[in-house]
Design a protein around this motif. Structure first.
Motif, mmCIF file in Angstrom:
data_model
loop_
_atom_site.group_PDB
_atom_site.id
_atom_site.type_symbol
_atom_site.label_atom_id
_atom_site.label_comp_id
_atom_site.label_asym_id
_atom_site.label_seq_id
_atom_site.Cartn_x
_atom_site.Cartn_y
_atom_site.Cartn_z
ATOM 1 N N LEU A 192 0.827 -1.202 0.000
ATOM 2 C CA LEU A 192 0.000 0.000 0.000
ATOM 3 C C LEU A 192 0.863 1.255 0.000
ATOM 4 O O LEU A 192 0.545 2.250 -0.662
ATOM 5 C CB LEU A 192 -0.932 0.007 1.215
ATOM 6 N N VAL A 193 1.957 1.216 0.759
ATOM 7 C CA VAL A 193 2.840 2.383 0.826
ATOM 8 C C VAL A 193 3.617 2.560 -0.472
ATOM 9 O O VAL A 193 3.643 3.638 -1.067
ATOM 10 C CB VAL A 193 3.808 2.246 2.017
ATOM 11 N N LEU A 194 4.242 1.485 -0.932
ATOM 12 C CA LEU A 194 5.125 1.591 -2.096
ATOM 13 C C LEU A 194 4.364 1.784 -3.398
ATOM 14 O O LEU A 194 4.908 2.317 -4.363
ATOM 15 C CB LEU A 194 6.013 0.348 -2.194
ATOM 16 N N SER A 195 3.119 1.324 -3.457
ATOM 17 C CA SER A 195 2.349 1.447 -4.691
ATOM 18 C C SER A 195 1.649 2.797 -4.806
ATOM 19 O O SER A 195 0.983 3.070 -5.796
ATOM 20 C CB SER A 195 1.305 0.331 -4.790
ATOM 21 N N SER A 196 1.795 3.635 -3.753
ATOM 22 C CA SER A 196 1.103 4.922 -3.765
ATOM 23 C C SER A 196 1.921 6.028 -4.402
ATOM 24 O O SER A 196 1.532 7.191 -4.368
ATOM 25 C CB SER A 196 0.712 5.328 -2.335
ATOM 26 N N SER A 197 3.088 5.686 -4.909
ATOM 27 C CA SER A 197 3.936 6.637 -5.621
ATOM 28 C C SER A 197 4.195 7.878 -4.767
ATOM 29 O O SER A 197 4.642 7.787 -3.636
ATOM 30 C CB SER A 197 3.290 7.012 -6.958
ATOM 31 N N ALA A 198 3.841 9.052 -5.305
ATOM 32 C CA ALA A 198 4.179 10.295 -4.617
ATOM 33 C C ALA A 198 3.443 10.461 -3.307
ATOM 34 O O ALA A 198 3.878 11.202 -2.439
ATOM 35 C CB ALA A 198 3.884 11.486 -5.524
ATOM 36 N N SER A 199 2.296 9.794 -3.124
ATOM 37 C CA SER A 199 1.540 9.939 -1.881
ATOM 38 C C SER A 199 1.887 8.863 -0.860
ATOM 39 O O SER A 199 1.202 8.703 0.137
ATOM 40 C CB SER A 199 0.036 9.878 -2.176
ATOM 41 N N GLY A 200 2.946 8.097 -1.134
ATOM 42 C CA GLY A 200 3.305 6.994 -0.245
ATOM 43 C C GLY A 200 3.626 7.426 1.163
ATOM 44 O O GLY A 200 3.313 6.742 2.130
ATOM 45 N N PHE A 201 4.271 8.590 1.291
ATOM 46 C CA PHE A 201 4.632 9.054 2.629
ATOM 47 C C PHE A 201 3.385 9.397 3.436
ATOM 48 O O PHE A 201 3.295 9.091 4.620
ATOM 49 C CB PHE A 201 5.539 10.277 2.501
ATOM 50 N N THR A 202 2.414 10.014 2.780
ATOM 51 C CA THR A 202 1.134 10.302 3.440
ATOM 52 C C THR A 202 0.417 9.011 3.793
ATOM 53 O O THR A 202 -0.176 8.883 4.865
ATOM 54 C CB THR A 202 0.253 11.165 2.523
ATOM 55 N N GLU A 203 0.467 8.047 2.867
ATOM 56 C CA GLU A 203 -0.166 6.742 3.105
ATOM 57 C C GLU A 203 0.445 6.066 4.328
ATOM 58 O O GLU A 203 -0.258 5.510 5.176
ATOM 59 C CB GLU A 203 0.032 5.854 1.876
ATOM 60 N N LEU A 204 1.758 6.127 4.427
ATOM 61 C CA LEU A 204 2.456 5.517 5.554
ATOM 62 C C LEU A 204 2.016 6.138 6.875
ATOM 63 O O LEU A 204 1.759 5.432 7.857
ATOM 64 C CB LEU A 204 3.970 5.687 5.373
ATOM 65 N N GLN A 205 1.922 7.447 6.893
ATOM 66 C CA GLN A 205 1.523 8.117 8.126
ATOM 67 C C GLN A 205 0.083 7.792 8.506
ATOM 68 O O GLN A 205 -0.231 7.627 9.684
ATOM 69 C CB GLN A 205 1.693 9.624 7.963
ATOM 70 N N THR A 206 -0.794 7.676 7.513
ATOM 71 C CA THR A 206 -2.186 7.315 7.799
ATOM 72 C C THR A 206 -2.257 5.935 8.437
ATOM 73 O O THR A 206 -2.990 5.718 9.405
ATOM 74 C CB THR A 206 -3.012 7.334 6.497
ATOM 75 N N ALA A 238 13.193 3.265 7.528
ATOM 76 C CA ALA A 238 14.614 3.451 7.783
ATOM 77 C C ALA A 238 15.491 2.770 6.744
ATOM 78 O O ALA A 238 16.655 3.151 6.566
ATOM 79 C CB ALA A 238 14.963 2.909 9.171
ATOM 80 N N SER A 239 14.949 1.782 6.032
ATOM 81 C CA SER A 239 15.744 1.020 5.067
ATOM 82 C C SER A 239 15.912 1.749 3.744
ATOM 83 O O SER A 239 16.762 1.392 2.939
ATOM 84 C CB SER A 239 15.094 -0.348 4.812
ATOM 85 N N CYS A 240 15.056 2.753 3.490
ATOM 86 C CA CYS A 240 15.167 3.503 2.242
ATOM 87 C C CYS A 240 16.368 4.447 2.293
ATOM 88 O O CYS A 240 16.595 5.121 3.301
ATOM 89 C CB CYS A 240 13.911 4.318 1.994
ATOM 90 N N SER A 241 17.122 4.485 1.200
ATOM 91 C CA SER A 241 18.210 5.461 1.137
ATOM 92 C C SER A 241 17.608 6.846 0.971
ATOM 93 O O SER A 241 16.434 6.994 0.672
ATOM 94 C CB SER A 241 19.124 5.148 -0.054
ATOM 95 N N SER A 242 18.394 7.852 1.136
ATOM 96 C CA SER A 242 17.869 9.215 1.036
ATOM 97 C C SER A 242 17.274 9.473 -0.345
ATOM 98 O O SER A 242 16.263 10.144 -0.482
ATOM 99 C CB SER A 242 18.974 10.228 1.336
ATOM 100 N N VAL A 243 17.887 8.930 -1.413
ATOM 101 C CA VAL A 243 17.361 9.134 -2.752
ATOM 102 C C VAL A 243 15.999 8.457 -2.884
ATOM 103 O O VAL A 243 15.054 9.005 -3.450
ATOM 104 C CB VAL A 243 18.340 8.587 -3.815
ATOM 105 N N GLU A 244 15.889 7.226 -2.366
ATOM 106 C CA GLU A 244 14.625 6.502 -2.439
ATOM 107 C C GLU A 244 13.539 7.225 -1.656
ATOM 108 O O GLU A 244 12.381 7.267 -2.076
ATOM 109 C CB GLU A 244 14.793 5.086 -1.895
#
Length: 786
Positions: A192-206, A238-244
């Motif tokens: 759900l997080v990774l497939s949300s593209s640009a909104s993934g960070f918002t998805e994660l927080q939700t 935490a596993s994502c690099s800064s670029v990711e």
């Protein structure tokens, strides 16, 4: 003693899981990258045709399944698997739009949710839950299919899995199935997080916000499962690099070269709950919480490194320090140390959120340890400049939780926090509280009470209130000029410039304490208690005492306590000659408070009564003796009070009364605690008051305390024999009063009442009054003796 969790929880977690469970849960389906169709390549055309046929068959089966009324487990599993197959086929063909329409038409998301809700929550015997979550993960990769539906689906998933009984209690449980179900949930959440593209960070927080609601659950199992999922998502973060991080969470258009920290609004709440979970008595919860905190600490340090350009000289050094910081943090032994370790890396709003979580954790209904929550507030109090920057938000949280915090240590920490903020930011504190509760409800009143309880904060609050009252737009906060005068005169009292006689003259003009509102009366009395602690201020307050006495007729126990404290402080700071007239007025107001339901109020009123008896001088002593005689019996009864402090205060007051009256026998019996003989002494010493004593005794037959009801029955039996009028009518009246106790819930009271009535109705000649009469007839046991 609880088993200590491992020092490296993540490693231990991986080692402890079932052998069948993989450390990295598989995706619900392999990513299919469609190859371009080549002319003259029959194998490719055949593959495309087979995919088309499979898609058609899948759609047909789904429609048939949804129309059927009875659905077996096997059919449910095939339905969910078919959804995964259909999503895979559509993605391989690049025809997600057609699938989107199909999913909406046949409400696939809603039907998955219904299947989850149908699953029993008292056992886990099928893989329906597991397959349902894999189906949700598959649908999430099809654009717009789950738009607006994710939250309800997640809630159904969480309840379906988290609310299961502990795995050790589930009959017929296949351990592999349990862990595979949790793995499927982790896979779903990750997808759900990774497939949300640009909104993934918002998805994660939700998702994290939803999981946090389950960490407050009274069930340790539910909390453990929720914290475990938080740990997995924190690991992903935490596993994502800064670029990711920038490409997934901020958007593909963002440049990785932008060295700006990612703002994560839920981070503070997350840390607050996990820090408290870390100290949980359940080592399983403590274990997974520590694992999650480890991942979040890594993420925070990575963000700090990201803010530095890679060619910056500090960048390599910061990266080398990161691992050392994490290793050092893992060894921190206490909640306060953990809080400080995170605090120096957080933004002000994130620190505020940790404080808010700690305040909410102090509620009586909270599962968190109150001492650990207090430790977090202790950190904030020690470093207010960095932790208490958002005063309005903290004030709102205190206001919403104030009436739900009754644990002594928790309330002390909350009061300490409120006093510190009032001392450092009085304008913000006063303004915030006035906005939160313009009409001054019970929660606000409790907060005002704390803020006015210390001299240094009281003066600052009064100054701010006066400035608000001068603003015409804010005068509506107080409903009348009389209430404005209350605040104004409190400020005058606190001033060192005005003399006692000047203040008295001003007060006599307004008499603002004669008819204040109940809410404002409590506020003013709290201010007066604080101000009366200083000798110079207490002398100004003598003019207020008569009006304070009048306000106590219909006051509640809290206001009565405050009024008595004012009296005690004022009289204590005055010379006896000055205080004597006031003491004489007060001695008649105190005895009704001896029988209050509040043991604190009973004790304070009796202690004050003791003090005022010793205050009178000169001609006032004679009048004081007359008044004291009327209070001897209540003091005698309360020597049997169930509260030891009240019983002791009553004995001390009775001893002072005996000295004032110069009754040597009563003084000796009270000193030696011969409770059984004091009643006889009162009757013999003052025979003219026997009937009055009897009348005073009757209300105590209905007292809530067993010991006082027993004492009243014994005294009534004895007093009846000292009556001058021993007519049948009089004795019958007494026996009728005692008869009400024959059905008393306490056997000792009912039997004593029956024995006393039998003795009073006996036609035999009564033995002469004396000490033996009390022992034989009215004091058959030593239960009432001290």
């Amino acid at each position: 003693m609880a088993e200590r969790p491992p020092s490296r929880p993540r490693v231990a977690w991986e080692e402890n899981r079932a052998p069948q469970e993989s450390s990295s849960p598989p995706e619900p389906h392999e990513v299919c990258v469609p190859k371009p169709l080549q002319i003259g390549a029959p194998s490719a055309a055949s593959s495309w045709l087979a995919l088309y046929r499979k898609e058609k068959e899948s759609m047909q089966f789904i429609q048939v399944f949804l129309k059927s009324s009875e659905k077996e487990t096997a059919q449910k599993m095939r339905f969910l698997e078919t959804i995964c197959t259909l999503c895979k086929a559509a993605r391989c063909k690049g025809l997600s739009r057609g699938l989107n329409a199909f999913c909406h038409k046949f409400e696939l998301a809603e039907n998955i949710k219904a299947l989850l809700e149908e699953e029993p929550r008292d056992h886990l015997q099928t893989a329906v839950r597991q397959q349902a979550m894999l189906a949700i993960a598959a649908l999430s990769k099809v654009e717009m299919v789950l738009e607006g539906k994710k939250k309800s689906l997640l809630e159904a998933c969480f309840k379906s899995v988290f609310l299961l009984p502990p795995k050790t209690d589930m009959q017929g449980l296949d351990t592999t199935l349990y862990f595979e179900t949790l793995d499927a949930m982790d896979t779903m959440l990750r997808t759900l997080v990774l497939s949300s593209s640009a909104s993934g960070f918002t998805e994660l927080q939700t998702i994290l916000q939803m999981l946090l609601t389950f960490t407050n659950c009274q069930s340790a199992v539910v909390c453990e499962r929720a914290v475990g999922r938080i740990g997995r998502l924190s690991d992903l973060l935490a596993s994502c690099s800064s670029v990711e991080v920038w490409s997934i969470f901020v958007g593909d258009d963002a440049s990785p070269a932008c060295h700006t920290e990612i703002h994560m609004p839920v981070l503070g709440q997350l840390l607050g709950h996990l820090i408290l979970c870390r100290t949980c008595k359940s080592w399983e919860i403590s274990w997974v919480a520590l694992d999650a905190l480890h991942h979040l600490f890594r993420f925070i340090l990575q963000q700090k490194c990201t803010t530095l350009p890679e060619d910056n000289a500090e960048h390599p050094q910061r990266q080398r320090e990161q691992e050392a910081a994490i290793t050092s943090w893992l060894s921190l032994p206490s909640t306060s140390n953990t809080t400080m370790a995170f605090g120096k890396y957080l933004q002000p709003s994130e620190r505020t959120d940790i404080v808010l979580v700690a305040i909410e954790a102090m509620r009586d209904s909270s599962i968190y340890d109150k001492e650990e929550a207090s430790s977090i507030l202790d950190v904030a109090v020690r470093e207010p400049a960095s932790w208490l920057t958002e005063v309005p938000n903290i004030m709102r949280c205190i206001y919403e939780n104030m009436e739900h915090v009754h644990t002594a240590s928790a309330r002390h920490s909350l009061d300490r926090l409120l006093l510190l903020m009032t001392d450092q930011c009085p304008m913000e504190v006063v303004t915030s509280l006035l906005k939160l509760s313009p009409s001054c409800d019970s929660a606000a009143l409790a907060m005002w009470d704390v803020m006015l309880s210390q001299p240094h904060t009281l003066e600052k609050v009064l100054r701010e209130l006066l400035s608000k009252l001068q603003d015409q737009q804010l005068r509506r906060v107080f409903s009348s000029n009389t209430e404005d005068a209350c605040i104004h005169h409190l400020a005058l009292l606190a001033s060192s410039d005005i003399k006692p006689e000047e203040f008295a003259g001003l007060y006599k003009v307004h008499r603002y304490l004669r008819r204040p509102s109940l809410a404002l009366l409590s506020l003013v009395l709290r201010g007066l208690v604080t101000l009366s602690q200083r000798p110079e201020t207490a002398r100004k307050m003598l003019v207020l005492l008569p009006d304070i006495m009048e306000t106590q007729q219909n006051a509640n126990s809290g206001n009565k306590m405050k009024a008595l404290l004012v009296f005690r402080n004022v009289i204590g700071h005055m010379k006896r000659k000055e205080a004597s007239p006031t003491a004489l007025q007060l001695v008649d107001k105190l005895p009704p408070l001896f029988d209050d339901q509040s043991s604190q109020l009973r004790e304070l009123s009796i202690c004050l009564f003791r003090d005022v008896m010793q205050t009178v001088v000169g001609n006032d002593k004679q009048q004081m003796r007359k008044n004291v005689r009327r209070s001897l019996l209540p003091l005698f009864f309360h020597m049997s009070d169930q509260s030891e402090s009240v019983a002791k205060a009553s004995q001390e007051a009775l001893l002072v009364a005996a000295k004032l009256l110069k009754w040597k026998q009563l003084k000796r019996l009270t000193q030696t605690q011969q409770t059984g003989r004091i009643g006889e002494c009162l009757l013999v010493q003052d025979r003219s008051r026997v009937e009055e004593y009897l009348s005073q005794s009757l209300p105590y037959l209905k007292d809530a305390q067993v010991t006082l009801r027993e004492a009243a029955v014994r005294f009534i039996g004895l007093a009846a024999r000292h009556l001058r009028d021993k007519s049948e009518e009089k004795l019958s009246e007494i026996c009728n009063a005692l008869q009400l106790l024959e059905k008393d819930a306490e056997l000792s009271v009912s039997s004593l009442a029956a024995e006393t009535m039998l003795t009073l109705r006996s036609p035999t000649e009564q033995p002469p009054s004396g000490w033996t009469l009390w022992a034989l007839c009215c004091w058959p046991c030593k239960a009432g003796q001290k």
